[in-house]
Design a protein around this motif. Structure first.
Motif, mmCIF file in Angstrom:
data_model
loop_
_atom_site.group_PDB
_atom_site.id
_atom_site.type_symbol
_atom_site.label_atom_id
_atom_site.label_comp_id
_atom_site.label_asym_id
_atom_site.label_seq_id
_atom_site.Cartn_x
_atom_site.Cartn_y
_atom_site.Cartn_z
ATOM 1 N N ALA A 258 0.844 -1.202 0.000
ATOM 2 C CA ALA A 258 0.000 0.000 0.000
ATOM 3 C C ALA A 258 0.877 1.249 0.000
ATOM 4 O O ALA A 258 2.064 1.195 0.325
ATOM 5 N N GLN A 259 0.253 2.376 -0.366
ATOM 6 C CA GLN A 259 0.898 3.680 -0.300
ATOM 7 C C GLN A 259 0.422 4.412 0.941
ATOM 8 O O GLN A 259 -0.745 4.294 1.326
ATOM 9 N N SER B 189 -4.452 -6.083 -8.936
ATOM 10 C CA SER B 189 -5.216 -6.894 -9.879
ATOM 11 C C SER B 189 -5.358 -8.272 -9.249
ATOM 12 O O SER B 189 -4.365 -8.850 -8.811
ATOM 13 N N SER C 36 -9.232 -1.473 -5.404
ATOM 14 C CA SER C 36 -8.555 -0.325 -4.802
ATOM 15 C C SER C 36 -9.367 0.097 -3.594
ATOM 16 O O SER C 36 -10.599 0.165 -3.660
ATOM 17 N N PHE C 37 -8.675 0.359 -2.492
ATOM 18 C CA PHE C 37 -9.374 0.836 -1.302
ATOM 19 C C PHE C 37 -8.433 1.605 -0.411
ATOM 20 O O PHE C 37 -7.219 1.472 -0.495
ATOM 21 N N GLU C 38 -9.020 2.431 0.436
ATOM 22 C CA GLU C 38 -8.288 3.135 1.479
ATOM 23 C C GLU C 38 -8.687 2.515 2.810
ATOM 24 O O GLU C 38 -9.826 2.092 2.983
ATOM 25 N N GLN D 105 -9.880 -5.420 -10.900
ATOM 26 C CA GLN D 105 -9.050 -4.384 -10.288
ATOM 27 C C GLN D 105 -9.700 -3.990 -8.963
ATOM 28 O O GLN D 105 -10.899 -3.714 -8.922
ATOM 29 N N GLN E 273 -3.483 3.359 1.070
ATOM 30 C CA GLN E 273 -4.238 3.055 -0.144
ATOM 31 C C GLN E 273 -3.626 1.821 -0.798
ATOM 32 O O GLN E 273 -2.422 1.786 -1.057
ATOM 33 N N HIS E 274 -4.471 0.826 -1.049
ATOM 34 C CA HIS E 274 -4.051 -0.418 -1.681
ATOM 35 C C HIS E 274 -4.722 -0.526 -3.038
ATOM 36 O O HIS E 274 -5.904 -0.209 -3.180
ATOM 37 N N ALA E 275 -3.974 -0.962 -4.052
ATOM 38 C CA ALA E 275 -4.527 -1.220 -5.384
ATOM 39 C C ALA E 275 -3.865 -2.473 -5.931
ATOM 40 O O ALA E 275 -2.658 -2.674 -5.756
ATOM 41 N N GLU F 175 5.356 3.712 -1.186
ATOM 42 C CA GLU F 175 4.762 2.387 -1.071
ATOM 43 C C GLU F 175 5.596 1.529 -0.128
ATOM 44 O O GLU F 175 6.808 1.680 -0.032
#
Length: 97
Positions: A3-4, A30, A41-43, A39, A26-28, A64
């Motif tokens: 995550a970032q 595939s 993505s979530f915080e 895809q 924040q994670h993103a 990250e």
């Protein structure tokens, strides 16, 4: 979880004098679900307590890292909070400076 670091609060101390640091990650990624690519993505709100606050405080916003920990309830019991127990920072890309 990779995550970032999106947000980081100010270093604070628990009533017992233990350092604590609130953050938002924040994670993103595939993934494959039922044989189909998806895809995601979530915080997520996160918290570091104790020695991990030094490593969390050293991360740059947008950097990250690989985060390990566990899920618990927020203080009001109405959501999830990711408790960070370990992290390994990824180097910042040269063009991000």
């Amino acid at each position: 979880m990779s995550a970032q670091l999106l947000e980081r609060g100010a270093l604070r101390y628990t009533p017992a004098g233990v350092p604590a640091l609130d953050a938002t990650l924040q994670h993103a990624a595939s993934v494959v679900e039922d044989g189909r690519p998806r895809q995601i993505s979530f915080e997520i709100k996160a918290l570091g307590i104790g020695a991990i606050t030094q490593a969390l405080g050293a991360l740059a916003l947008g950097q990250e890292a690989e985060f390990s920990g566990f899920l618990g309830q927020t203080r009001n019991g109405r959501g999830l909070l990711f408790h960070i127990t370990h992290l390994v920072a990824h180097p910042m890309p040269a063009n991000a400076l």
